[in-house]
Design a protein around this motif. Structure first.
Motif, mmCIF file in Angstrom:
data_model
loop_
_atom_site.group_PDB
_atom_site.id
_atom_site.type_symbol
_atom_site.label_atom_id
_atom_site.label_comp_id
_atom_site.label_asym_id
_atom_site.label_seq_id
_atom_site.Cartn_x
_atom_site.Cartn_y
_atom_site.Cartn_z
ATOM 1 N N GLU A 69 33.219 82.428 35.618
ATOM 2 C CA GLU A 69 33.743 83.284 36.361
ATOM 3 C C GLU A 69 33.303 83.996 37.662
ATOM 4 N N ALA A 70 34.042 85.165 38.578
ATOM 5 C CA ALA A 70 33.090 84.616 39.816
ATOM 6 C C ALA A 70 32.234 85.813 39.975
ATOM 7 N N GLU A 71 32.099 86.639 38.770
ATOM 8 C CA GLU A 71 31.144 87.554 38.533
ATOM 9 C C GLU A 71 29.384 87.463 37.569
ATOM 10 N N TRP A 72 30.166 85.920 37.258
ATOM 11 C CA TRP A 72 28.697 85.447 35.984
ATOM 12 C C TRP A 72 28.064 85.396 37.193
ATOM 13 N N LEU A 73 28.018 85.289 38.754
ATOM 14 C CA LEU A 73 27.131 84.506 39.063
ATOM 15 C C LEU A 73 26.808 85.330 40.005
ATOM 16 N N LYS A 74 25.847 84.392 40.721
ATOM 17 C CA LYS A 74 23.934 85.594 41.088
ATOM 18 C C LYS A 74 24.899 85.151 42.877
ATOM 19 N N PRO A 75 23.833 86.312 43.765
ATOM 20 C CA PRO A 75 24.369 86.098 44.576
ATOM 21 C C PRO A 75 23.527 84.548 46.059
ATOM 22 N N GLY A 76 24.238 84.033 46.407
ATOM 23 C CA GLY A 76 24.316 82.766 47.182
ATOM 24 C C GLY A 76 24.598 81.786 46.389
ATOM 25 N N ALA A 77 24.661 81.871 45.246
ATOM 26 C CA ALA A 77 25.181 80.611 44.085
ATOM 27 C C ALA A 77 26.294 79.585 44.928
ATOM 28 N N LEU A 78 26.561 78.254 45.180
ATOM 29 C CA LEU A 78 27.278 77.812 45.132
ATOM 30 C C LEU A 78 27.678 76.690 44.340
ATOM 31 N N SER A 79 28.856 77.211 43.928
ATOM 32 C CA SER A 79 30.117 76.306 43.053
ATOM 33 C C SER A 79 30.623 75.182 43.298
ATOM 34 N N VAL A 80 30.430 73.664 42.328
ATOM 35 C CA VAL A 80 31.050 72.560 43.224
ATOM 36 C C VAL A 80 32.420 72.038 42.492
ATOM 37 N N LEU A 81 33.547 72.414 42.919
ATOM 38 C CA LEU A 81 34.099 71.873 41.755
ATOM 39 C C LEU A 81 35.106 70.046 41.843
ATOM 40 N N VAL A 82 34.113 69.813 40.600
ATOM 41 C CA VAL A 82 34.883 68.071 40.369
ATOM 42 C C VAL A 82 35.994 68.459 39.645
ATOM 43 N N GLY A 83 35.877 68.520 38.214
ATOM 44 C CA GLY A 83 36.614 68.477 36.859
ATOM 45 C C GLY A 83 37.418 70.302 37.117
ATOM 46 N N HIS A 84 36.543 70.227 35.670
ATOM 47 C CA HIS A 84 37.006 72.097 35.393
ATOM 48 C C HIS A 84 35.326 72.005 34.737
ATOM 49 N N GLY A 85 35.800 73.406 34.431
ATOM 50 C CA GLY A 85 34.515 73.845 33.902
ATOM 51 C C GLY A 85 34.702 75.367 34.778
ATOM 52 N N LEU A 86 35.402 75.791 36.230
ATOM 53 C CA LEU A 86 34.820 77.257 36.863
ATOM 54 C C LEU A 86 36.571 77.836 36.782
ATOM 55 N N ALA A 87 36.234 79.486 36.703
ATOM 56 C CA ALA A 87 37.661 79.975 36.408
ATOM 57 C C ALA A 87 38.257 80.112 37.480
ATOM 58 N N PRO A 88 39.494 80.151 38.049
ATOM 59 C CA PRO A 88 40.328 80.579 40.031
ATOM 60 C C PRO A 88 39.610 81.505 40.004
ATOM 61 N N SER A 89 38.499 82.650 39.489
ATOM 62 C CA SER A 89 37.958 83.501 40.350
ATOM 63 C C SER A 89 36.990 83.286 40.837
ATOM 64 N N THR A 90 36.670 81.785 41.253
ATOM 65 C CA THR A 90 35.630 81.248 41.413
ATOM 66 C C THR A 90 35.840 80.621 43.196
ATOM 67 N N LEU A 91 36.930 80.237 42.992
ATOM 68 C CA LEU A 91 38.195 80.232 44.002
ATOM 69 C C LEU A 91 38.344 81.025 45.184
ATOM 70 N N HIS A 92 38.757 81.985 44.250
ATOM 71 C CA HIS A 92 39.729 83.519 44.998
ATOM 72 C C HIS A 92 38.348 84.428 45.557
ATOM 73 N N ARG A 93 36.954 84.469 44.785
ATOM 74 C CA ARG A 93 36.583 85.459 45.170
ATOM 75 C C ARG A 93 35.544 85.333 45.684
ATOM 76 N N ALA A 94 34.983 84.504 46.474
ATOM 77 C CA ALA A 94 34.096 82.969 46.975
ATOM 78 C C ALA A 94 34.559 83.675 48.268
ATOM 79 N N ASP A 95 33.319 83.905 48.480
ATOM 80 C CA ASP A 95 32.781 84.712 50.546
ATOM 81 C C ASP A 95 33.115 83.590 51.214
ATOM 82 N N ARG A 96 32.881 82.336 51.075
ATOM 83 C CA ARG A 96 32.947 80.853 51.625
ATOM 84 C C ARG A 96 33.928 80.022 51.499
ATOM 85 N N VAL A 97 34.819 79.688 51.220
ATOM 86 C CA VAL A 97 35.562 77.649 50.880
ATOM 87 C C VAL A 97 35.471 77.073 51.567
#
Length: 340
Positions: A230-258
């Motif tokens: 989830e987005a709230e688990w991520l530290k400031p400055g984190a980069l999340s790369v989605l290839v398959g599965h393992g990230l909740a939609p919040s990591t996309l919708h609450r990202a500072d930059r996509v």
């Protein structure tokens, strides 16, 4: 009679009725460095951004019950002067990984001579191209001084994720892996030691704690993974790369930059990341202009960035053509009189 490819003078078949077929075994014996793969993939992106290549949106076919999915991707590499089509078919999406079937092939034609180059199994191409793209995304979008990486999943796309990340981010010193298949975890460790003998992985079971410590997260797992960061688990400055599965939609919708390799493809293949209204956010930039230095991968060291890694066929074409060159030079493959 033989002819030569305009790209580099490698001999190709001169019989317009024959096609060189490169099997899984043929391609498995070809030695290629991770740095060479990264350079080839990066070159394909730069050529695309320069307007020299064509990468139309993929076609998708999926039955109503979702038991299979098929893709067709046509493209042209302007720097290599080749045209190719890639097909991909996966069956058994409603079953366990052991019961699934997956086939992918790439057929390449030389657009200078008008002759076929080769048809090949594309599984090794994809297993190299995708983690190379993730590594390029990490190089351009990770926070300055990134030191820790977490890979979710130990399947085909997870097994080389860390070696490629270390190729573009050599200062990573904490390498975490979350997986549910012991054999897959063992293969991830083995692949890392093949390329970086002095490095080892840290196997994690607490995904939330690992995600909160990771500067770079690469989610490659299958759709049955229990991980959903989830987005709230991520530290400031984190980069999340989605290839398959393992990230909740919040990591996309609450990202500072996509960032997306292709916004059009994200809208086709990323529907599982849609919000409650079935919508995906607009991307801030596609990746080719980031690589070209036209737009920024990140604007500050504290931005939480979401990157969507969907394969562009021009990268398959560039890497597949490179493999075909190496294979033909070594006399590999079988000439098939396909059109006789």
């Amino acid at each position: 009679m033989t002819d030569t490819s305009a790209a580099d003078g490698i001999p190709i078949s001169g019989d317009p009725k024959s096609l060189r077929v490169l099997s899984t075994t043929d391609l498995a014996g070809i030695d290629i460095s991770l740095a060479d793969v990264v350079a080839t993939v990066e070159g394909a992106y730069r050529t695309l951004h320069a307007g020299q290549s064509d990468n139309p949106r993929k076609l998708t076919v999926k039955p109503q019950d979702g038991h299979s999915v098929s893709y067709a991707m046509l493209g042209r590499d302007g720097s290599r002067n080749v045209v190719a089509i890639k097909t991909s078919y996966k069956h058994g999406l409603d079953k366990g990984r052991e019961e699934q079937h997956y086939y992918t092939a790439l057929t390449i034609y030389d657009d200078t001579t008008g002759l076929p180059v080769a048809m090949m199994d594309c599984s090794r191409i994809g297993s190299l191209r995708t983690p190379a793209v993730s590594a390029l995304l990490a190089r351009e979008c990770a926070a300055p001084g990134a030191r820790s990486a977490l890979v979710i999943g130990t399947g085909t796309q997870g097994r080389l994720a860390l070696p490629f990340l270390l190729t573009t981010l050599p200062n990573l010193d904490r390498l975490m892996v979350f997986g549910t298949h012991p054999d897959g975890i063992a293969t991830v460790r083995e692949q890392l030691r093949v390329h970086f003998p002095d490095r080892d992985i840290e196997i994690v079971t607490d995904v939330r704690a690992a995600a909160s410590d990771a500067d770079v997260i690469v989610a490659t797992a299958g759709d049955h993974t229990p991980a959903a960061i989830e987005a709230e688990w991520l530290k400031p400055g984190a980069l999340s790369v989605l290839v398959g599965h393992g990230l909740a939609p919040s990591t996309l919708h609450r990202a500072d930059r996509v960032i997306a390799t292709s916004e059009a493809q994200m809208n086709v293949t990323g529907t599982d990341m849609a919000d409650d209204d079935g919508k995906l956010p607009a991307v801030d930039s596609e990746f080719p202009p980031v690589l070209a230095g036209i737009t920024a991968g990140r604007l500050s060291s504290t931005e939480r960035i979401f990157a969507y890694n969907s394969g562009l066929v021009v990268t398959d074409i560039a890497l597949g053509h490179h493999f075909a060159q190496l294979a033909i030079a070594q006399g590999l493959g079988t000439e098939v009189p396909l059109w006789q």
